[in-house]
Design a protein around this motif. Structure first.
Motif, PDB file in Angstrom:
ATOM      1  N   ILE A 105       0.824  -1.209   0.000  1.00 59.12           N
ATOM      2  CA  ILE A 105       0.000   0.000   0.000  1.00 59.12           C
ATOM      3  C   ILE A 105       0.860   1.262   0.000  1.00 59.12           C
ATOM      4  O   ILE A 105       0.365   2.356   0.276  1.00 59.12           O
ATOM      5  CB  ILE A 105      -0.982   0.015   1.189  1.00 59.12           C
ATOM      6  CG1 ILE A 105      -0.247  -0.055   2.526  1.00 59.12           C
ATOM      7  CG2 ILE A 105      -1.971  -1.144   1.072  1.00 59.12           C
ATOM      8  CD1 ILE A 105      -1.155   0.088   3.745  1.00 59.12           C
ATOM      9  N   GLY A 106       2.144   1.091  -0.299  1.00 57.67           N
ATOM     10  CA  GLY A 106       3.010   2.261  -0.425  1.00 57.67           C
ATOM     11  C   GLY A 106       3.436   2.876   0.884  1.00 57.67           C
ATOM     12  O   GLY A 106       3.668   4.082   0.959  1.00 57.67           O
ATOM     13  N   VAL A 107       3.574   2.061   1.923  1.00 57.78           N
ATOM     14  CA  VAL A 107       4.105   2.549   3.204  1.00 57.78           C
ATOM     15  C   VAL A 107       5.517   1.992   3.331  1.00 57.78           C
ATOM     16  O   VAL A 107       5.744   0.905   3.868  1.00 57.78           O
ATOM     17  CB  VAL A 107       3.229   2.101   4.384  1.00 57.78           C
ATOM     18  CG1 VAL A 107       3.806   2.619   5.706  1.00 57.78           C
ATOM     19  CG2 VAL A 107       1.807   2.614   4.208  1.00 57.78           C
ATOM     20  N   ALA A 177      -7.085   4.903   4.451  1.00 58.32           N
ATOM     21  CA  ALA A 177      -6.738   5.178   3.047  1.00 58.32           C
ATOM     22  C   ALA A 177      -6.107   3.946   2.414  1.00 58.32           C
ATOM     23  O   ALA A 177      -6.741   3.237   1.637  1.00 58.32           O
ATOM     24  CB  ALA A 177      -5.805   6.390   2.953  1.00 58.32           C
ATOM     25  N   GLY A 178      -4.865   3.638   2.770  1.00 60.52           N
ATOM     26  CA  GLY A 178      -4.155   2.554   2.114  1.00 60.52           C
ATOM     27  C   GLY A 178      -4.814   1.194   2.246  1.00 60.52           C
ATOM     28  O   GLY A 178      -5.183   0.566   1.251  1.00 60.52           O
ATOM     29  N   VAL A 197     -16.861   5.606   0.755  1.00 58.53           N
ATOM     30  CA  VAL A 197     -16.934   4.884   2.021  1.00 58.53           C
ATOM     31  C   VAL A 197     -15.767   5.259   2.919  1.00 58.53           C
ATOM     32  O   VAL A 197     -15.934   5.524   4.120  1.00 58.53           O
ATOM     33  CB  VAL A 197     -16.956   3.362   1.774  1.00 58.53           C
ATOM     34  CG1 VAL A 197     -16.759   2.592   3.072  1.00 58.53           C
ATOM     35  CG2 VAL A 197     -18.270   2.946   1.126  1.00 58.53           C
ATOM     36  N   SER A 198     -14.568   5.318   2.344  1.00 59.58           N
ATOM     37  CA  SER A 198     -13.382   5.693   3.111  1.00 59.58           C
ATOM     38  C   SER A 198     -13.531   7.085   3.720  1.00 59.58           C
ATOM     39  O   SER A 198     -13.208   7.306   4.894  1.00 59.58           O
ATOM     40  CB  SER A 198     -12.150   5.648   2.201  1.00 59.58           C
ATOM     41  OG  SER A 198     -11.007   6.154   2.858  1.00 59.58           O
ATOM     42  N   SER A 199     -14.033   8.033   2.936  1.00 66.60           N
ATOM     43  CA  SER A 199     -14.159   9.410   3.431  1.00 66.60           C
ATOM     44  C   SER A 199     -15.244   9.534   4.495  1.00 66.60           C
ATOM     45  O   SER A 199     -15.102  10.310   5.449  1.00 66.60           O
ATOM     46  CB  SER A 199     -14.440  10.369   2.271  1.00 66.60           C
ATOM     47  OG  SER A 199     -15.660  10.055   1.642  1.00 66.60           O
ATOM     48  N   LEU A 200     -16.326   8.768   4.361  1.00 64.78           N
ATOM     49  CA  LEU A 200     -17.382   8.801   5.374  1.00 64.78           C
ATOM     50  C   LEU A 200     -16.885   8.225   6.697  1.00 64.78           C
ATOM     51  O   LEU A 200     -17.226   8.738   7.774  1.00 64.78           O
ATOM     52  CB  LEU A 200     -18.613   8.045   4.885  1.00 64.78           C
ATOM     53  CG  LEU A 200     -19.435   8.748   3.800  1.00 64.78           C
ATOM     54  CD1 LEU A 200     -20.522   7.819   3.269  1.00 64.78           C
ATOM     55  CD2 LEU A 200     -20.061  10.039   4.339  1.00 64.78           C
ATOM     56  N   ILE A 201     -16.092   7.161   6.623  1.00 65.54           N
ATOM     57  CA  ILE A 201     -15.502   6.620   7.846  1.00 65.54           C
ATOM     58  C   ILE A 201     -14.571   7.649   8.480  1.00 65.54           C
ATOM     59  O   ILE A 201     -14.588   7.873   9.692  1.00 65.54           O
ATOM     60  CB  ILE A 201     -14.743   5.314   7.551  1.00 65.54           C
ATOM     61  CG1 ILE A 201     -15.716   4.219   7.129  1.00 65.54           C
ATOM     62  CG2 ILE A 201     -13.947   4.871   8.778  1.00 65.54           C
ATOM     63  CD1 ILE A 201     -15.042   2.929   6.700  1.00 65.54           C
ATOM     64  N   ARG A 202     -13.766   8.317   7.642  1.00 63.12           N
ATOM     65  CA  ARG A 202     -12.853   9.354   8.154  1.00 63.12           C
ATOM     66  C   ARG A 202     -13.642  10.460   8.851  1.00 63.12           C
ATOM     67  O   ARG A 202     -13.252  10.939   9.917  1.00 63.12           O
ATOM     68  CB  ARG A 202     -12.019   9.942   7.017  1.00 63.12           C
ATOM     69  CG  ARG A 202     -10.937  10.921   7.482  1.00 63.12           C
ATOM     70  CD  ARG A 202     -10.281  11.600   6.295  1.00 63.12           C
ATOM     71  NE  ARG A 202      -9.531  10.689   5.461  1.00 63.12           N
ATOM     72  CZ  ARG A 202      -8.220  10.476   5.569  1.00 63.12           C
ATOM     73  NH1 ARG A 202      -7.524  11.112   6.495  1.00 63.12           N
ATOM     74  NH2 ARG A 202      -7.615   9.644   4.751  1.00 63.12           N
ATOM     75  N   ARG A 233       0.281   4.964  -3.305  1.00 65.68           N
ATOM     76  CA  ARG A 233       1.164   5.100  -2.148  1.00 65.68           C
ATOM     77  C   ARG A 233       0.458   5.868  -1.039  1.00 65.68           C
ATOM     78  O   ARG A 233      -0.138   6.929  -1.290  1.00 65.68           O
ATOM     79  CB  ARG A 233       2.460   5.828  -2.518  1.00 65.68           C
ATOM     80  CG  ARG A 233       3.349   5.070  -3.488  1.00 65.68           C
ATOM     81  CD  ARG A 233       4.694   5.745  -3.678  1.00 65.68           C
ATOM     82  NE  ARG A 233       5.438   5.929  -2.443  1.00 65.68           N
ATOM     83  CZ  ARG A 233       6.078   4.946  -1.816  1.00 65.68           C
ATOM     84  NH1 ARG A 233       6.029   3.721  -2.278  1.00 65.68           N
ATOM     85  NH2 ARG A 233       6.747   5.192  -0.707  1.00 65.68           N
ATOM     86  N   ALA A 234       0.562   5.334   0.186  1.00 60.13           N
ATOM     87  CA  ALA A 234      -0.010   6.018   1.335  1.00 60.13           C
ATOM     88  C   ALA A 234       0.996   6.940   2.025  1.00 60.13           C
ATOM     89  O   ALA A 234       0.599   7.799   2.815  1.00 60.13           O
ATOM     90  CB  ALA A 234      -0.547   5.005   2.355  1.00 60.13           C
ATOM     91  N   MET A 235       2.290   6.794   1.729  1.00 59.18           N
ATOM     92  CA  MET A 235       3.296   7.592   2.428  1.00 59.18           C
ATOM     93  C   MET A 235       3.129   9.098   2.253  1.00 59.18           C
ATOM     94  O   MET A 235       3.277   9.844   3.222  1.00 59.18           O
ATOM     95  CB  MET A 235       4.697   7.175   2.000  1.00 59.18           C
ATOM     96  CG  MET A 235       5.265   5.988   2.774  1.00 59.18           C
ATOM     97  SD  MET A 235       5.224   6.158   4.569  1.00 59.18           S
ATOM     98  CE  MET A 235       6.373   7.499   4.814  1.00 59.18           C
ATOM     99  N   PRO A 236       2.829   9.606   1.029  1.00 55.58           N
ATOM    100  CA  PRO A 236       2.606  11.057   0.935  1.00 55.58           C
ATOM    101  C   PRO A 236       1.455  11.531   1.821  1.00 55.58           C
ATOM    102  O   PRO A 236       1.502  12.644   2.362  1.00 55.58           O
ATOM    103  CB  PRO A 236       2.283  11.263  -0.555  1.00 55.58           C
ATOM    104  CG  PRO A 236       2.863  10.087  -1.247  1.00 55.58           C
ATOM    105  CD  PRO A 236       2.743   8.952  -0.288  1.00 55.58           C
ATOM    106  N   LEU A 237       0.447  10.691   1.983  1.00 59.44           N
ATOM    107  CA  LEU A 237      -0.691  11.036   2.836  1.00 59.44           C
ATOM    108  C   LEU A 237      -0.282  11.026   4.306  1.00 59.44           C
ATOM    109  O   LEU A 237      -0.727  11.877   5.088  1.00 59.44           O
ATOM    110  CB  LEU A 237      -1.848  10.058   2.598  1.00 59.44           C
ATOM    111  CG  LEU A 237      -2.258   9.835   1.143  1.00 59.44           C
ATOM    112  CD1 LEU A 237      -3.443   8.875   1.073  1.00 59.44           C
ATOM    113  CD2 LEU A 237      -2.598  11.159   0.464  1.00 59.44           C
ATOM    114  N   VAL A 238       0.554  10.070   4.677  1.00 58.26           N
ATOM    115  CA  VAL A 238       1.070  10.039   6.055  1.00 58.26           C
ATOM    116  C   VAL A 238       1.865  11.305   6.345  1.00 58.26           C
ATOM    117  O   VAL A 238       1.702  11.939   7.404  1.00 58.26           O
ATOM    118  CB  VAL A 238       1.952   8.792   6.268  1.00 58.26           C
ATOM    119  CG1 VAL A 238       2.647   8.853   7.627  1.00 58.26           C
ATOM    120  CG2 VAL A 238       1.121   7.520   6.165  1.00 58.26           C
ATOM    121  N   VAL A 239       2.721  11.696   5.399  1.00 62.04           N
ATOM    122  CA  VAL A 239       3.530  12.910   5.572  1.00 62.04           C
ATOM    123  C   VAL A 239       2.619  14.134   5.691  1.00 62.04           C
ATOM    124  O   VAL A 239       2.795  14.970   6.595  1.00 62.04           O
ATOM    125  CB  VAL A 239       4.509  13.084   4.394  1.00 62.04           C
ATOM    126  CG1 VAL A 239       5.201  14.454   4.448  1.00 62.04           C
ATOM    127  CG2 VAL A 239       5.549  11.970   4.396  1.00 62.04           C
TER     128      VAL A 239
END
Length: 263
Positions: A105-107, A177-178, A197-202, A233-239
């Motif tokens: 998942i790009g981590v 996300a990932g 669905v992901s955004s509603l959970i968030r 990739r989830a890393m840019p989102l983590v950053v």
């Protein structure tokens, strides 16, 4: 002459069926952000039923665990931060069980420069827009007064705030996300349905902040979800998430009482 024992039977991993994927998703969210969403909903109901208006109540993001006992407070802060990351370890294990890993998942650290650059740009855009939206929602009376930092003034205050920001970034972006979007893609969900669905959970686990917190994080989830699907990739989102929270947590302590527009 003794006969050699027969070789052990090969262990065949069970097929990773859609039913198992759905069950896995339910379990992961039942012990992590799904449970937080339920707790946040109950908290919002309590705030709405309280005598004071939403704007007259506070939602503390990082607060003291042991008032007047700084060393014990620090110990509790660090324990809580570590325990909150347990669902990420669970996700890493489940991905490994299905012949994957967090790298799936790009981590990982394959693209540090690109991840940091993308994350920083995303943080600047989302962070600034989010602050304006929060001030509008608070002024409209549909959001609580969000207090990012209510820690005592000790030497470990800023380090704990930065660790809390990193913990939020890792936990949320790895799971909502990932991991979630990866599993929904395996279930052949349409991309926009999965992102919705992901955004509603968030948004759900930010309901304790009020309706502004819910709407703002749903919007953030739509953007982050589509970017994950584009980048893989989830890393840019983590950053990005870590930077947004770090600026909010530390900046609040710097600006509190010094600017008129901050509640």
């Amino acid at each position: 002459m003794h006969a050699s024992p027969p070789p052990p039977a090969a262990v065949v991993a069970p097929a990773f069926s859609p039913r198992l994927i759905r069950m896995e998703i339910i379990v992961v969210f039942a012990v992590s952000l799904g449970a937080s969403g339920l707790r946040a909903l109950v908290s919002l109901i309590g705030s709405l039923s309280a005598p004071r208006a939403l704007s007259g109540q506070q939602a503390v993001l990082v607060g003291t665990r042991a008032p007047g006992r700084p060393w014990f407070d620090l110990a509790l802060q660090l324990v809580d931060l570590a325990l909150d990351l347990a669902p990420v370890a669970l996700v890493a294990y489940l991905l490994a069980r299905s012949a994957g890993s967090l790298r799936t998942i790009g981590v990982d650290a394959r693209e540090p420069g690109r991840d940091v650059l993308r994350g920083a740009v995303l943080a600047a855009v989302v962070g600034g827009t989010g602050l304006v939206f929060y001030l509008i929602a608070f002024g409209a009376g549909v959001n609580l007064d969000v207090v990012p930092d209510a820690l005592p003034d000790t030497w470990w205050r800023v380090p704990v705030l930065l660790l809390a920001a990193a913990q939020n970034g890792v936990l949320e972006e790895v799971i909502v996300a990932g991991y979630l979007l990866h599993r929904l893609a395996e279930l052949r969900w349409r991309p926009w349905h999965a992102v919705a669905v992901s955004s509603l959970i968030r948004g759900s686990y930010h309901l304790y902040q009020g309706f502004g917190g819910f709407i703002g994080n749903v919007a953030m989830g739509l953007l982050f979800g589509r970017l994950y699907q584009k980048w893989g990739r989830a890393m840019p989102l983590v950053v990005a998430h870590t930077l947004i929270d770090a600026v909010a947590f530390v900046g609040y302590g710097i600006l509190r009482g010094r600017v008129s527009w901050l509640p």
